[in-house]
Motif scaffolding. Structure first.
Motif, PDB file in Angstrom:
ATOM      1  N   PHE A 188     -13.543   0.765  -2.859  1.00 52.24           N
ATOM      2  CA  PHE A 188     -12.715   0.616  -1.852  1.00 52.24           C
ATOM      3  C   PHE A 188     -10.867   0.353  -2.538  1.00 52.24           C
ATOM      4  O   PHE A 188     -11.136   0.571  -4.445  1.00 52.24           O
ATOM      5  CB  PHE A 188     -12.908  -0.851  -1.317  1.00 52.24           C
ATOM      6  N   GLN A 189      -9.869   0.057  -1.750  1.00 51.41           N
ATOM      7  CA  GLN A 189      -8.585   0.363  -2.690  1.00 51.41           C
ATOM      8  C   GLN A 189      -8.188  -1.334  -2.149  1.00 51.41           C
ATOM      9  O   GLN A 189      -6.902  -0.210  -0.820  1.00 51.41           O
ATOM     10  CB  GLN A 189      -7.999   1.677  -2.800  1.00 51.41           C
ATOM     11  N   PRO A 190      -8.483  -1.953  -1.963  1.00 48.99           N
ATOM     12  CA  PRO A 190      -8.046  -2.904  -1.108  1.00 48.99           C
ATOM     13  C   PRO A 190      -6.213  -2.707  -1.295  1.00 48.99           C
ATOM     14  O   PRO A 190      -5.417  -2.750  -2.089  1.00 48.99           O
ATOM     15  CB  PRO A 190      -7.993  -4.236  -2.219  1.00 48.99           C
ATOM     16  N   VAL A 191      -5.475  -3.097   0.149  1.00 49.97           N
ATOM     17  CA  VAL A 191      -3.499  -3.189   0.133  1.00 49.97           C
ATOM     18  C   VAL A 191      -3.705  -4.582   1.003  1.00 49.97           C
ATOM     19  O   VAL A 191      -4.173  -5.054   1.868  1.00 49.97           O
ATOM     20  CB  VAL A 191      -4.095  -1.439   1.056  1.00 49.97           C
ATOM     21  N   TYR A 192      -2.482  -4.895   0.468  1.00 49.54           N
ATOM     22  CA  TYR A 192      -2.131  -6.457   0.668  1.00 49.54           C
ATOM     23  C   TYR A 192      -1.736  -6.386   2.215  1.00 49.54           C
ATOM     24  O   TYR A 192      -0.672  -5.037   2.513  1.00 49.54           O
ATOM     25  CB  TYR A 192      -1.110  -6.487  -0.264  1.00 49.54           C
ATOM     26  N   ALA A 193      -1.954  -7.264   2.827  1.00 45.09           N
ATOM     27  CA  ALA A 193      -1.852  -6.965   4.325  1.00 45.09           C
ATOM     28  C   ALA A 193      -0.093  -7.274   4.935  1.00 45.09           C
ATOM     29  O   ALA A 193       0.678  -6.793   5.619  1.00 45.09           O
ATOM     30  CB  ALA A 193      -1.755  -8.945   5.019  1.00 45.09           C
ATOM     31  N   GLY A 194       0.585  -8.170   3.161  1.00 46.22           N
ATOM     32  CA  GLY A 194       1.894  -7.567   3.686  1.00 46.22           C
ATOM     33  C   GLY A 194       2.795  -6.119   3.061  1.00 46.22           C
ATOM     34  O   GLY A 194       3.536  -6.349   4.211  1.00 46.22           O
ATOM     35  N   ASP A 195       2.252  -5.786   2.421  1.00 46.74           N
ATOM     36  CA  ASP A 195       2.053  -4.532   2.433  1.00 46.74           C
ATOM     37  C   ASP A 195       2.378  -3.322   3.109  1.00 46.74           C
ATOM     38  O   ASP A 195       3.047  -2.742   3.762  1.00 46.74           O
ATOM     39  CB  ASP A 195       1.498  -3.774   1.382  1.00 46.74           C
ATOM     40  N   VAL A 196       0.874  -3.370   4.255  1.00 44.00           N
ATOM     41  CA  VAL A 196       0.528  -3.313   5.195  1.00 44.00           C
ATOM     42  C   VAL A 196       1.503  -3.776   6.374  1.00 44.00           C
ATOM     43  O   VAL A 196       1.656  -2.706   7.139  1.00 44.00           O
ATOM     44  CB  VAL A 196      -0.599  -3.234   6.237  1.00 44.00           C
ATOM     45  N   ALA A 197       2.629  -4.950   6.929  1.00 49.25           N
ATOM     46  CA  ALA A 197       2.963  -5.275   8.048  1.00 49.25           C
ATOM     47  C   ALA A 197       5.083  -4.554   7.574  1.00 49.25           C
ATOM     48  O   ALA A 197       5.669  -4.165   7.957  1.00 49.25           O
ATOM     49  CB  ALA A 197       3.070  -6.687   7.527  1.00 49.25           C
ATOM     50  N   ASP A 198       4.756  -4.030   5.724  1.00 45.31           N
ATOM     51  CA  ASP A 198       6.346  -3.037   5.293  1.00 45.31           C
ATOM     52  C   ASP A 198       5.626  -1.949   6.150  1.00 45.31           C
ATOM     53  O   ASP A 198       6.725  -1.865   6.176  1.00 45.31           O
ATOM     54  CB  ASP A 198       6.694  -3.615   3.801  1.00 45.31           C
ATOM     55  N   ALA A 199       4.971  -1.634   5.637  1.00 47.48           N
ATOM     56  CA  ALA A 199       4.730   0.224   6.449  1.00 47.48           C
ATOM     57  C   ALA A 199       4.955   0.359   7.665  1.00 47.48           C
ATOM     58  O   ALA A 199       5.327   1.324   7.794  1.00 47.48           O
ATOM     59  CB  ALA A 199       3.402   0.383   5.895  1.00 47.48           C
ATOM     60  N   VAL A 200       4.205  -0.982   8.337  1.00 46.81           N
ATOM     61  CA  VAL A 200       4.892  -0.738   9.748  1.00 46.81           C
ATOM     62  C   VAL A 200       6.318  -1.039  10.782  1.00 46.81           C
ATOM     63  O   VAL A 200       6.613   0.293  11.194  1.00 46.81           O
ATOM     64  CB  VAL A 200       3.900  -1.860  10.332  1.00 46.81           C
ATOM     65  N   MET A 201       6.811  -1.423   9.579  1.00 43.72           N
ATOM     66  CA  MET A 201       8.486  -1.978   9.974  1.00 43.72           C
ATOM     67  C   MET A 201       9.303  -0.768   9.408  1.00 43.72           C
ATOM     68  O   MET A 201       9.882  -0.195  10.140  1.00 43.72           O
ATOM     69  CB  MET A 201       9.241  -2.656   8.953  1.00 43.72           C
ATOM     70  N   VAL A 202       9.109   0.118   8.278  1.00 46.73           N
ATOM     71  CA  VAL A 202       9.463   1.300   8.087  1.00 46.73           C
ATOM     72  C   VAL A 202       8.824   3.001   9.277  1.00 46.73           C
ATOM     73  O   VAL A 202       9.592   3.114   9.597  1.00 46.73           O
ATOM     74  CB  VAL A 202       8.741   1.888   6.772  1.00 46.73           C
ATOM     75  N   ALA A 203       7.578   2.977   9.283  1.00 42.01           N
ATOM     76  CA  ALA A 203       6.799   3.215   9.822  1.00 42.01           C
ATOM     77  C   ALA A 203       8.089   2.844  11.842  1.00 42.01           C
ATOM     78  O   ALA A 203       8.070   3.997  12.881  1.00 42.01           O
ATOM     79  CB  ALA A 203       5.770   3.298  10.894  1.00 42.01           C
ATOM     80  N   LEU A 204       7.994   2.248  12.282  1.00 41.52           N
ATOM     81  CA  LEU A 204       8.819   1.772  13.490  1.00 41.52           C
ATOM     82  C   LEU A 204      10.255   2.407  13.273  1.00 41.52           C
ATOM     83  O   LEU A 204      11.121   2.715  13.987  1.00 41.52           O
ATOM     84  CB  LEU A 204       8.778   0.966  13.996  1.00 41.52           C
ATOM     85  N   THR A 205      10.927   2.009  12.108  1.00 36.55           N
ATOM     86  CA  THR A 205      12.639   2.711  12.124  1.00 36.55           C
ATOM     87  C   THR A 205      12.710   4.122  11.373  1.00 36.55           C
ATOM     88  O   THR A 205      14.037   4.104  11.772  1.00 36.55           O
ATOM     89  CB  THR A 205      12.879   1.727  11.253  1.00 36.55           C
ATOM     90  N   ASP A 206      12.382   4.287  10.578  1.00 43.68           N
ATOM     91  CA  ASP A 206      12.358   6.022   9.922  1.00 43.68           C
ATOM     92  C   ASP A 206      12.048   6.673  11.049  1.00 43.68           C
ATOM     93  O   ASP A 206      10.463   7.013  10.627  1.00 43.68           O
ATOM     94  CB  ASP A 206      11.889   5.926   8.394  1.00 43.68           C
TER      95      ASP A 206
END
Ligand SMILES: NC(=O)c1ccc[n+]([C@@H]2O[C@H](COP(=O)([O-])OP(=O)(O)OC[C@H]3O[C@@H](n4cnc5c(N)ncnc54)[C@H](OP(=O)(O)O)[C@@H]3O)[C@@H](O)[C@H]2O)c1
Length: 309
Positions: A188-206
């Motif tokens: 597994f490659q666990p990813v932090y929920a805060g980083d996932v949320a940051d990814a969503v913010m970039v995905a929304l805007t870029d």
């Protein structure tokens, strides 16, 4: 976030990852609509924003009309709806494929400019796991209805309230042993929920993210055994016995555990455990979104303590 944005609709905004995303969106000042089966239960979400900024609304995801109504005036739509096990009236295909298709079609019809679909590593319409197959079918349906959609596929996600570290931490505190399904070799490659949320913010805007699929993994991969050993250390029971459970035996055990309330283990989850849950390296990831992934060891000790929970 663009100043011209008025409203973002977050399906699944009441969940573990959704709460992180709603908090980030709230800071930008946009209006946030959170469609939910139980809007009363998500009322506490409103505390993340200014008065009236976060609006829970009742929506049945089987109803095109209800979904369309919740999307009125939406500039962007995020779909986080997902389940790990089925329940009466909540099958994988209905929730992770058909509902995703319905939401993406309605988002397009409502004139939304951006759509973010939360999928999962391993999503594949041809998978023998009903979870992964429905995630794969959901991705394809979203792409067909909303070609510019950004698809995010995380590995297991950690943070306070997560379903992996906290669940196994509680089990470690209660049980004499933990089951090492398949011998504990799955990675597994666990990813932090805060980083996932940051990814969503970039995905929304870029705009560069449009039409792309990203795999989101943390800084390193661990075997299932390594993760359970780590969780036992954090939970204050470092000597807890890890009992290797071959896949065929785990499958039989899961057939019984599926009958228990909350389905602690299902045969579909055992099938999922037969494949590594790490980024493939063939798709873009967090670094392409400008995000430095956060280590498990920096966050998990803040909420997983020797009490086991
Ligand atoms: N957490 C992880 O490790 C992980 C890993 C990979 C992918 N993902 C994906 O990320 C997304 C969010 O995960 P999460 O961990 O935040 O899950 P979560 O805490 O279980 O939240 C799931 C959300 O889906 C909603 N939902 C489920 N069934 C629904 C239905 N029939 N009708 C309406 N809403 C329904 C829930 O709403 P209610 O409040 O009404 O229950 C909740 O808001 C999911 O798509 C999941 O598959 C998560």
């Amino acid at each position: 976030m663009s100043a011209s944005w008025g409203r973002v609709v977050v399906f699944g905004g009441s969940g573990f990852i959704g709460r992180h995303i709603v908090q980030r969106l709230a800071r930008t000042g946009v209006e946030i609509v959170v469609p939910s089966r139980n809007p009363g239960q998500v009322a506490s979400l409103r505390l993340a924003g200014e008065v009236g900024q976060i609006v829970p609304v009742a929506v049945d995801i089987g109803s095109d009309a209800a979904i369309a109504a919740s999307l009125t005036g939406a500039d962007a739509v995020i779909n986080l709806i997902g389940i790990l096990a089925t329940s009466r009236g909540n099958g994988f295909d209905a929730v992770q494929h058909q509902a995703a298709a319905r939401i993406a079609r309605a988002a397009k019809a409502a004139g939304a400019r951006t759509f973010v679909q939360m999928s999962a590593i391993g999503a594949d319409p041809a998978s023998d796991s009903a979870y992964a197959a429905s995630k794969g079918a959901g991705e394809a349906a979203v792409r067909a209805a909303f070609p510019d959609a950004v698809i995010l596929r995380p590995s297991i996600v950690f943070g306070p309230g997560d379903g992996f570290f906290q669940r196994f931490g509680r089990m470690a505190g209660l049980l004499p042993f933990l089951p090492l399904i398949g011998g504990g070799h799955t990675r597994f490659q666990p990813v932090y929920a805060g980083d996932v949320a940051d990814a969503v913010m970039v995905a929304l805007t870029d705009p560069a993210c449009r039409r792309r699929t990203y795999e989101l993994g943390g800084p390193r991969a661990y075997s299932f055994r390594e993760l359970l050993e780590y969780i036992c250390r954090q939970a204050g029971v470092p000597g807890r016995w890890l009992l290797p459970l071959p896949f065929p035996i785990a499958t039989v055990q899961a057939a019984f555990m599926e009958l228990l309330p909350g389905k602690p283990l299902t045969r579909d989850q055992v099938r999922l455990l037969k494949r590594d849950n790490v980024v493939s390296g063939t798709l873009p990831g967090l670094s392409d979104l400008g995000i430095v992934p956060t280590a498990v060891e920096l966050v998990v000790p803040t909420y997983l303590r020797p009490s086991g929970g």
